[in-house]
Scaffold this motif. Structure first.
Motif, PDB file in Angstrom:
ATOM      1  N   HIS A  16       0.844  -1.210   0.000  1.00 58.30           N
ATOM      2  CA  HIS A  16       0.000   0.000   0.000  1.00 58.30           C
ATOM      3  C   HIS A  16       0.870   1.247   0.000  1.00 58.30           C
ATOM      4  O   HIS A  16       1.663   1.470   0.917  1.00 58.30           O
ATOM      5  CB  HIS A  16      -0.919   0.017   1.231  1.00 58.30           C
ATOM      6  CG  HIS A  16      -1.731   1.270   1.337  1.00 58.30           C
ATOM      7  ND1 HIS A  16      -2.714   1.613   0.420  1.00 58.30           N
ATOM      8  CD2 HIS A  16      -1.705   2.292   2.233  1.00 58.30           C
ATOM      9  CE1 HIS A  16      -3.244   2.773   0.759  1.00 58.30           C
ATOM     10  NE2 HIS A  16      -2.653   3.216   1.857  1.00 58.30           N
ATOM     11  N   HIS A  41       1.281   5.540  -1.943  1.00 59.07           N
ATOM     12  CA  HIS A  41       0.794   6.608  -2.823  1.00 59.07           C
ATOM     13  C   HIS A  41       2.070   7.239  -3.379  1.00 59.07           C
ATOM     14  O   HIS A  41       2.560   8.240  -2.831  1.00 59.07           O
ATOM     15  CB  HIS A  41      -0.017   7.638  -2.035  1.00 59.07           C
ATOM     16  CG  HIS A  41      -1.059   7.037  -1.126  1.00 59.07           C
ATOM     17  ND1 HIS A  41      -2.308   6.677  -1.573  1.00 59.07           N
ATOM     18  CD2 HIS A  41      -1.037   6.725   0.195  1.00 59.07           C
ATOM     19  CE1 HIS A  41      -3.014   6.171  -0.561  1.00 59.07           C
ATOM     20  NE2 HIS A  41      -2.253   6.192   0.521  1.00 59.07           N
ATOM     21  N   HIS A  81      -9.062   2.203   1.843  1.00 61.55           N
ATOM     22  CA  HIS A  81      -8.624   2.304   3.238  1.00 61.55           C
ATOM     23  C   HIS A  81      -9.781   1.843   4.122  1.00 61.55           C
ATOM     24  O   HIS A  81     -10.904   2.306   3.933  1.00 61.55           O
ATOM     25  CB  HIS A  81      -8.293   3.753   3.606  1.00 61.55           C
ATOM     26  CG  HIS A  81      -7.138   4.353   2.857  1.00 61.55           C
ATOM     27  ND1 HIS A  81      -7.294   5.046   1.681  1.00 61.55           N
ATOM     28  CD2 HIS A  81      -5.817   4.368   3.119  1.00 61.55           C
ATOM     29  CE1 HIS A  81      -6.109   5.473   1.262  1.00 61.55           C
ATOM     30  NE2 HIS A  81      -5.194   5.067   2.106  1.00 61.55           N
ATOM     31  N   HIS A  89      -4.727  -0.806   5.987  1.00 62.63           N
ATOM     32  CA  HIS A  89      -4.752  -0.499   7.423  1.00 62.63           C
ATOM     33  C   HIS A  89      -5.504  -1.523   8.296  1.00 62.63           C
ATOM     34  O   HIS A  89      -4.872  -2.278   9.001  1.00 62.63           O
ATOM     35  CB  HIS A  89      -5.246   0.932   7.690  1.00 62.63           C
ATOM     36  CG  HIS A  89      -4.403   1.957   7.010  1.00 62.63           C
ATOM     37  ND1 HIS A  89      -3.071   2.115   7.320  1.00 62.63           N
ATOM     38  CD2 HIS A  89      -4.659   2.825   5.990  1.00 62.63           C
ATOM     39  CE1 HIS A  89      -2.554   3.051   6.539  1.00 62.63           C
ATOM     40  NE2 HIS A  89      -3.485   3.497   5.723  1.00 62.63           N
ATOM     41  N   ASP A  95       2.745   2.917   2.938  1.00 59.52           N
ATOM     42  CA  ASP A  95       1.838   4.049   2.775  1.00 59.52           C
ATOM     43  C   ASP A  95       2.631   5.145   2.038  1.00 59.52           C
ATOM     44  O   ASP A  95       3.791   4.946   1.677  1.00 59.52           O
ATOM     45  CB  ASP A  95       1.293   4.541   4.122  1.00 59.52           C
ATOM     46  CG  ASP A  95      -0.130   5.114   3.986  1.00 59.52           C
ATOM     47  OD1 ASP A  95      -0.554   5.375   2.846  1.00 59.52           O
ATOM     48  OD2 ASP A  95      -0.796   5.296   5.015  1.00 59.52           O
TER      49      ASP A  95
END
Ligand SMILES: [Zn+2]
Length: 386
Positions: A70, A72, A219, A256, A307
Protein backbone atom coordinates in the motif's frame (compact mmCIF):
# COMPACT_ATOMS: atom_id res chain seq x y z
CA UNK A 1 19.53 -32.89 -21.97
CA UNK A 2 20.95 -29.43 -21.31
CA UNK A 3 18.33 -26.68 -21.58
CA UNK A 4 18.92 -23.13 -22.73
CA UNK A 5 18.16 -20.12 -20.53
CA UNK A 6 18.83 -16.39 -20.98
CA UNK A 7 20.48 -15.83 -17.61
CA UNK A 8 21.89 -18.04 -14.92
CA UNK A 9 22.34 -16.62 -11.42
CA UNK A 10 24.89 -18.80 -9.61
CA UNK A 11 26.68 -18.96 -6.27
CA UNK A 12 23.73 -17.43 -4.41
CA UNK A 13 22.04 -18.18 -1.11
CA UNK A 14 18.60 -18.70 -2.67
CA UNK A 15 15.60 -17.90 -0.49
CA UNK A 16 12.54 -19.11 -2.43
CA UNK A 17 9.75 -17.92 -0.07
CA UNK A 18 7.53 -20.62 -1.60
CA UNK A 19 4.98 -22.57 0.50
CA UNK A 20 7.69 -24.94 1.77
CA UNK A 21 10.17 -22.09 2.45
CA UNK A 22 12.80 -23.89 0.34
CA UNK A 23 16.26 -22.39 0.40
CA UNK A 24 19.53 -23.40 -1.22
CA UNK A 25 22.72 -22.24 0.51
CA UNK A 26 24.73 -22.72 -2.66
CA UNK A 27 21.94 -22.23 -5.13
CA UNK A 28 21.14 -20.97 -8.59
CA UNK A 29 18.22 -19.57 -10.60
CA UNK A 30 17.72 -19.87 -14.37
CA UNK A 31 15.76 -17.10 -16.09
CA UNK A 32 14.31 -16.93 -19.59
CA UNK A 33 12.51 -13.82 -20.81
CA UNK A 34 10.67 -12.40 -17.82
CA UNK A 35 10.09 -15.67 -15.98
CA UNK A 36 11.90 -18.19 -13.79
CA UNK A 37 12.82 -21.38 -15.60
CA UNK A 38 14.65 -23.26 -12.87
CA UNK A 39 15.50 -22.96 -9.15
CA UNK A 40 17.70 -25.28 -7.11
CA UNK A 41 21.16 -26.34 -6.04
CA UNK A 42 23.93 -24.75 -8.08
CA UNK A 43 25.66 -28.06 -8.85
CA UNK A 44 22.46 -29.49 -10.30
CA UNK A 45 21.24 -26.36 -12.10
CA UNK A 46 24.55 -25.66 -13.84
CA UNK A 47 24.37 -29.18 -15.28
CA UNK A 48 20.77 -28.68 -16.45
CA UNK A 49 21.01 -25.15 -17.92
CA UNK A 50 23.30 -23.22 -20.21
CA UNK A 51 22.99 -19.45 -20.59
CA UNK A 52 24.89 -16.76 -22.50
CA UNK A 53 24.86 -14.60 -19.36
CA UNK A 54 26.07 -16.06 -16.06
CA UNK A 55 25.87 -13.82 -12.99
CA UNK A 56 28.04 -14.74 -9.99
CA UNK A 57 26.07 -13.64 -6.92
CA UNK A 58 29.13 -14.08 -4.67
CA UNK A 59 27.20 -15.65 -1.78
CA UNK A 60 24.60 -12.88 -1.49
CA UNK A 61 20.97 -13.72 -0.74
CA UNK A 62 18.91 -14.09 -3.93
CA UNK A 63 15.25 -13.70 -3.04
CA UNK A 64 11.95 -12.47 -4.45
CA UNK A 65 11.68 -8.71 -4.92
CA UNK A 66 9.70 -7.18 -2.05
CA UNK A 67 6.04 -6.21 -2.34
CA UNK A 68 4.89 -2.86 -0.98
CA UNK A 69 1.20 -3.59 -0.44
CA UNK A 70 0.00 0.00 0.00
CA UNK A 71 1.45 3.32 -1.06
CA UNK A 72 0.79 6.61 -2.82
CA UNK A 73 4.01 7.00 -4.82
CA UNK A 74 3.61 10.56 -6.18
CA UNK A 75 3.52 11.78 -2.57
CA UNK A 76 7.33 11.46 -2.62
CA UNK A 77 7.20 15.11 -3.66
CA UNK A 78 5.42 15.97 -0.39
CA UNK A 79 8.01 14.47 1.99
CA UNK A 80 7.96 16.14 5.40
CA UNK A 81 4.93 18.34 4.70
CA UNK A 82 2.51 18.47 7.61
CA UNK A 83 4.42 16.32 10.08
CA UNK A 84 3.04 15.76 13.58
CA UNK A 85 -0.68 16.18 12.87
CA UNK A 86 -3.55 13.79 13.56
CA UNK A 87 -4.94 11.97 10.53
CA UNK A 88 -8.15 13.93 9.91
CA UNK A 89 -6.42 17.29 10.35
CA UNK A 90 -3.44 16.11 8.28
CA UNK A 91 -5.47 14.58 5.44
CA UNK A 92 -8.56 16.77 5.10
CA UNK A 93 -7.16 20.05 6.40
CA UNK A 94 -3.66 19.91 4.98
CA UNK A 95 -2.70 17.25 2.41
CA UNK A 96 -5.87 17.25 0.28
CA UNK A 97 -5.97 21.07 -0.13
CA UNK A 98 -2.24 21.03 -1.07
CA UNK A 99 -2.93 18.26 -3.59
CA UNK A 100 -5.86 20.13 -5.14
CA UNK A 101 -3.56 23.11 -5.66
CA UNK A 102 -0.39 21.41 -6.92
CA UNK A 103 -1.02 17.88 -8.20
CA UNK A 104 -0.89 17.67 -12.00
CA UNK A 105 0.05 14.91 -14.49
CA UNK A 106 3.66 16.22 -14.45
CA UNK A 107 3.76 16.20 -10.63
CA UNK A 108 2.51 12.61 -10.59
CA UNK A 109 4.98 11.41 -13.22
CA UNK A 110 7.94 13.04 -11.49
CA UNK A 111 6.94 11.90 -8.00
CA UNK A 112 6.43 8.34 -9.24
CA UNK A 113 9.84 8.24 -10.91
CA UNK A 114 11.49 9.44 -7.70
CA UNK A 115 9.55 6.89 -5.65
CA UNK A 116 10.48 4.06 -8.02
CA UNK A 117 14.16 4.87 -7.53
CA UNK A 118 13.69 4.81 -3.75
CA UNK A 119 11.69 1.56 -3.92
CA UNK A 120 14.35 -0.13 -6.05
CA UNK A 121 16.94 0.98 -3.49
CA UNK A 122 15.06 -0.89 -0.75
CA UNK A 123 14.47 -4.05 -2.79
CA UNK A 124 10.87 -3.47 -3.87
CA UNK A 125 9.84 -4.79 -7.29
CA UNK A 126 6.03 -4.63 -6.91
CA UNK A 127 3.68 -2.20 -5.23
CA UNK A 128 0.01 -1.31 -4.93
CA UNK A 129 -0.57 2.40 -5.51
CA UNK A 130 -3.59 4.64 -5.00
CA UNK A 131 -3.51 8.21 -6.32
CA UNK A 132 -4.75 10.72 -8.91
CA UNK A 133 -3.76 10.81 -12.61
CA UNK A 134 -3.00 7.11 -12.13
CA UNK A 135 -2.31 6.76 -15.84
CA UNK A 136 0.88 8.77 -15.20
CA UNK A 137 1.81 6.51 -12.27
CA UNK A 138 1.48 3.57 -14.67
CA UNK A 139 3.59 5.29 -17.35
CA UNK A 140 6.45 6.18 -14.96
CA UNK A 141 6.35 2.78 -13.21
CA UNK A 142 6.47 0.83 -16.47
CA UNK A 143 9.38 3.04 -17.61
CA UNK A 144 11.24 2.20 -14.37
CA UNK A 145 10.60 -1.52 -14.97
CA UNK A 146 8.65 -2.09 -11.74
CA UNK A 147 5.41 -4.02 -11.34
CA UNK A 148 2.40 -2.21 -9.87
CA UNK A 149 -1.29 -2.27 -9.21
CA UNK A 150 -2.26 1.26 -10.26
CA UNK A 151 -5.51 2.28 -8.60
CA UNK A 152 -7.35 5.40 -9.73
CA UNK A 153 -8.81 7.24 -6.70
CA UNK A 154 -12.51 8.08 -6.51
CA UNK A 155 -13.73 10.62 -3.92
CA UNK A 156 -17.09 12.16 -3.08
CA UNK A 157 -15.63 15.65 -3.38
CA UNK A 158 -13.56 17.32 -6.14
CA UNK A 159 -10.04 15.93 -6.49
CA UNK A 160 -6.96 17.10 -8.44
CA UNK A 161 -8.04 15.12 -11.52
CA UNK A 162 -11.85 15.07 -11.30
CA UNK A 163 -14.59 17.57 -10.44
CA UNK A 164 -17.07 14.80 -9.71
CA UNK A 165 -17.09 11.12 -8.87
CA UNK A 166 -18.66 10.36 -12.27
CA UNK A 167 -15.60 11.93 -13.91
CA UNK A 168 -13.22 9.91 -11.71
CA UNK A 169 -15.15 6.74 -12.46
CA UNK A 170 -14.98 7.37 -16.21
CA UNK A 171 -11.22 8.05 -15.93
CA UNK A 172 -10.83 4.77 -14.05
CA UNK A 173 -12.57 2.84 -16.82
CA UNK A 174 -10.46 4.54 -19.51
CA UNK A 175 -7.27 3.66 -17.60
CA UNK A 176 -8.35 0.08 -16.99
CA UNK A 177 -9.07 -0.43 -20.70
CA UNK A 178 -5.72 1.11 -21.65
CA UNK A 179 -3.52 -0.91 -19.28
CA UNK A 180 -5.32 -4.24 -18.88
CA UNK A 181 -3.01 -7.02 -20.09
CA UNK A 182 0.19 -4.97 -19.70
CA UNK A 183 3.06 -7.20 -18.49
CA UNK A 184 3.95 -4.90 -15.55
CA UNK A 185 0.87 -2.80 -14.81
CA UNK A 186 -2.43 -4.01 -13.37
CA UNK A 187 -4.94 -1.15 -13.54
CA UNK A 188 -7.50 -0.95 -10.75
CA UNK A 189 -10.02 1.26 -8.99
CA UNK A 190 -9.85 2.89 -5.55
CA UNK A 191 -12.83 4.31 -3.72
CA UNK A 192 -10.57 6.04 -1.18
CA UNK A 193 -12.44 5.00 2.02
CA UNK A 194 -15.98 4.48 3.33
CA UNK A 195 -16.02 7.99 4.85
CA UNK A 196 -14.90 9.68 1.62
CA UNK A 197 -17.33 7.69 -0.56
CA UNK A 198 -21.06 7.72 -1.16
CA UNK A 199 -23.25 4.66 -1.61
CA UNK A 200 -23.19 5.37 -5.36
CA UNK A 201 -19.38 5.45 -5.43
CA UNK A 202 -19.05 2.17 -3.55
CA UNK A 203 -21.59 0.46 -5.79
CA UNK A 204 -20.25 1.71 -9.10
CA UNK A 205 -16.56 1.20 -8.19
CA UNK A 206 -17.33 -2.39 -7.18
CA UNK A 207 -19.26 -2.98 -10.42
CA UNK A 208 -16.33 -1.58 -12.42
CA UNK A 209 -13.78 -3.80 -10.63
CA UNK A 210 -15.96 -6.84 -11.22
CA UNK A 211 -16.66 -5.97 -14.87
CA UNK A 212 -12.94 -5.94 -15.71
CA UNK A 213 -11.85 -8.43 -13.01
CA UNK A 214 -9.37 -5.94 -11.51
CA UNK A 215 -8.56 -5.23 -7.83
CA UNK A 216 -10.35 -2.64 -5.69
CA UNK A 217 -8.15 -0.77 -3.23
CA UNK A 218 -9.67 0.98 -0.21
CA UNK A 219 -8.62 2.30 3.24
CA UNK A 220 -10.56 0.50 5.99
CA UNK A 221 -10.81 1.37 9.72
CA UNK A 222 -7.56 3.31 9.79
CA UNK A 223 -8.52 5.28 12.93
CA UNK A 224 -10.85 4.71 15.87
CA UNK A 225 -12.59 7.96 14.87
CA UNK A 226 -13.55 6.41 11.52
CA UNK A 227 -15.15 3.45 13.32
CA UNK A 228 -16.95 5.67 15.86
CA UNK A 229 -18.37 7.86 13.09
CA UNK A 230 -19.54 4.78 11.18
CA UNK A 231 -21.19 3.38 14.33
CA UNK A 232 -22.86 6.75 15.07
CA UNK A 233 -24.19 7.22 11.57
CA UNK A 234 -24.95 3.67 10.41
CA UNK A 235 -25.03 1.68 13.64
CA UNK A 236 -22.39 -0.77 12.40
CA UNK A 237 -18.60 -0.90 12.03
CA UNK A 238 -16.83 -0.27 8.71
CA UNK A 239 -16.57 -3.83 7.34
CA UNK A 240 -20.29 -4.70 7.63
CA UNK A 241 -21.10 -1.23 6.30
CA UNK A 242 -19.08 -1.90 3.14
CA UNK A 243 -20.39 -5.45 2.87
CA UNK A 244 -23.92 -4.11 2.26
CA UNK A 245 -22.79 -2.74 -1.08
CA UNK A 246 -21.10 -6.00 -2.18
CA UNK A 247 -17.68 -4.29 -2.09
CA UNK A 248 -15.99 -7.52 -0.97
CA UNK A 249 -17.19 -9.41 -4.03
CA UNK A 250 -14.38 -7.58 -5.86
CA UNK A 251 -10.70 -8.51 -5.34
CA UNK A 252 -10.21 -6.11 -2.42
CA UNK A 253 -6.93 -4.76 -1.06
CA UNK A 254 -7.85 -3.30 2.35
CA UNK A 255 -5.30 -0.82 3.65
CA UNK A 256 -4.75 -0.50 7.42
CA UNK A 257 -7.63 -2.41 9.17
CA UNK A 258 -6.23 -1.08 12.47
CA UNK A 259 -9.60 -0.99 14.23
CA UNK A 260 -11.50 -4.07 13.07
CA UNK A 261 -13.00 -6.59 15.47
CA UNK A 262 -12.94 -10.39 15.45
CA UNK A 263 -16.15 -10.68 13.39
CA UNK A 264 -14.84 -8.25 10.81
CA UNK A 265 -11.62 -10.25 10.50
CA UNK A 266 -13.63 -13.42 9.88
CA UNK A 267 -15.64 -11.64 7.20
CA UNK A 268 -12.52 -10.36 5.42
CA UNK A 269 -11.00 -13.85 5.52
CA UNK A 270 -14.17 -15.41 4.07
CA UNK A 271 -14.20 -12.94 1.17
CA UNK A 272 -10.49 -13.45 0.41
CA UNK A 273 -9.70 -9.78 1.13
CA UNK A 274 -5.98 -8.91 1.28
CA UNK A 275 -4.92 -6.67 4.18
CA UNK A 276 -2.12 -4.11 3.81
CA UNK A 277 -0.48 -3.42 7.19
CA UNK A 278 1.36 -0.07 7.38
CA UNK A 279 3.38 -0.01 10.61
CA UNK A 280 5.23 3.31 10.27
CA UNK A 281 2.23 5.21 8.95
CA UNK A 282 -0.01 3.90 11.75
CA UNK A 283 2.58 5.02 14.31
CA UNK A 284 3.37 8.38 12.72
CA UNK A 285 -0.31 9.35 12.49
CA UNK A 286 -1.03 7.80 15.87
CA UNK A 287 -3.70 5.59 14.31
CA UNK A 288 -2.99 2.58 16.52
CA UNK A 289 -1.59 -0.93 16.11
CA UNK A 290 -3.39 -3.46 13.91
CA UNK A 291 -4.00 -6.90 15.42
CA UNK A 292 -1.77 -8.65 12.90
CA UNK A 293 -1.01 -11.85 14.88
CA UNK A 294 -4.75 -12.60 15.14
CA UNK A 295 -5.33 -11.85 11.44
CA UNK A 296 -2.53 -14.26 10.53
CA UNK A 297 -3.97 -16.89 12.86
CA UNK A 298 -7.30 -16.63 11.03
CA UNK A 299 -5.56 -17.18 7.70
CA UNK A 300 -5.84 -13.68 6.25
CA UNK A 301 -3.25 -12.70 3.66
CA UNK A 302 -1.51 -9.73 5.28
CA UNK A 303 0.98 -7.70 3.28
CA UNK A 304 3.20 -4.85 4.47
CA UNK A 305 3.00 -1.34 3.04
CA UNK A 306 4.91 1.88 3.45
CA UNK A 307 1.84 4.05 2.78
CA UNK A 308 2.74 7.34 1.05
CA UNK A 309 5.90 9.22 1.98
CA UNK A 310 3.80 11.96 3.63
CA UNK A 311 2.67 9.54 6.33
CA UNK A 312 6.01 7.76 6.64
CA UNK A 313 8.81 10.03 5.37
CA UNK A 314 10.50 7.18 3.46
CA UNK A 315 9.79 4.04 1.43
CA UNK A 316 12.19 1.69 3.21
CA UNK A 317 10.55 -1.75 3.12
CA UNK A 318 13.20 -3.46 5.27
CA UNK A 319 12.40 -0.93 7.99
CA UNK A 320 8.69 -1.79 7.63
CA UNK A 321 9.41 -5.54 7.85
CA UNK A 322 11.40 -5.08 11.05
CA UNK A 323 8.75 -2.80 12.54
CA UNK A 324 5.93 -5.23 11.62
CA UNK A 325 7.71 -7.96 13.57
CA UNK A 326 8.57 -5.77 16.57
CA UNK A 327 5.14 -4.13 16.83
CA UNK A 328 3.42 -7.52 16.82
CA UNK A 329 5.69 -8.75 19.61
CA UNK A 330 5.47 -5.58 21.71
CA UNK A 331 1.71 -5.16 21.43
CA UNK A 332 0.78 -8.81 21.97
CA UNK A 333 3.18 -9.57 24.81
CA UNK A 334 4.22 -12.64 22.82
CA UNK A 335 7.84 -12.66 21.59
CA UNK A 336 7.04 -15.53 19.21
CA UNK A 337 4.48 -13.39 17.32
CA UNK A 338 5.45 -12.64 13.68
CA UNK A 339 8.84 -14.38 13.55
CA UNK A 340 11.38 -13.32 10.92
CA UNK A 341 10.18 -15.86 8.35
CA UNK A 342 6.57 -14.64 8.63
CA UNK A 343 7.62 -11.00 8.46
CA UNK A 344 9.60 -11.64 5.25
CA UNK A 345 6.66 -13.64 3.82
CA UNK A 346 4.37 -10.67 4.53
CA UNK A 347 6.66 -8.56 2.33
CA UNK A 348 7.05 -11.22 -0.40
CA UNK A 349 4.85 -14.31 -0.99
CA UNK A 350 1.96 -13.34 1.30
CA UNK A 351 2.35 -9.70 0.32
CA UNK A 352 1.87 -10.66 -3.34
CA UNK A 353 -1.24 -12.67 -2.41
CA UNK A 354 -2.58 -9.71 -0.41
CA UNK A 355 -2.56 -7.55 -3.55
CA UNK A 356 -3.90 -10.39 -5.70
CA UNK A 357 -0.63 -10.89 -7.63
CA UNK A 358 0.29 -14.17 -5.92
CA UNK A 359 0.14 -16.12 -9.17
CA UNK A 360 2.79 -13.85 -10.74
CA UNK A 361 5.28 -12.78 -8.10
CA UNK A 362 6.36 -12.97 -4.43
CA UNK A 363 8.29 -16.26 -4.55
CA UNK A 364 11.01 -17.93 -6.59
CA UNK A 365 9.18 -20.75 -8.36
CA UNK A 366 9.27 -22.09 -11.90
CA UNK A 367 6.87 -20.14 -14.11
CA UNK A 368 6.68 -17.05 -11.90
CA UNK A 369 8.02 -13.66 -12.98
CA UNK A 370 11.76 -13.23 -12.47
CA UNK A 371 11.33 -10.44 -9.90
CA UNK A 372 14.66 -10.96 -8.14
CA UNK A 373 16.76 -9.01 -5.66
CA UNK A 374 20.23 -9.60 -4.23
CA UNK A 375 20.86 -8.76 -0.60
CA UNK A 376 24.39 -8.31 0.69
CA UNK A 377 24.58 -9.72 4.21
CA UNK A 378 28.31 -9.16 4.69
CA UNK A 379 28.00 -5.54 5.78
CA UNK A 380 29.65 -4.11 8.87
CA UNK A 381 26.40 -3.78 10.82
CA UNK A 382 25.52 -7.40 10.05
CA UNK A 383 28.80 -9.14 10.85
CA UNK A 384 29.02 -11.67 12.27
CA UNK A 385 25.49 -13.11 11.97
CA UNK A 386 23.92 -16.47 12.90
ZN1 LIG B 1 -2.93 5.25 2.31
Amino acid sequence: MVQKADKLFINAHVLCMDDDFNRYEKGAVAVTGDHIQGVGNMDQLTKEYQAPEVIDCKGKILMPGLVDAHTHVPMNLLRGLGDDLRLDVWLLGFIMPVEREFVSPEFVHLGTSLACAELIRSGVTSFADMYYFEDQVAEATAAAGLRAICCQTILKFPSPDADSFEEALAASETMIKKWKGHPLITPAVAPHAAYTSTVDILGSATALAQKYDVPLHIHIAETSQEVEDCLDEFDMPVVPYLEQFDVFNAKVIAAHCVHIDEREMHKLERYGVGVAHNPTSNLKLSSGIAKIPRMLELGLNVGIGTDGVSSNNDLDMFEEIRLAALLAKGSSGDPTAVPARTAIAMASSMGAKSIHLGDQTGSLEVGKKADLILVNIDTLHNSPHY
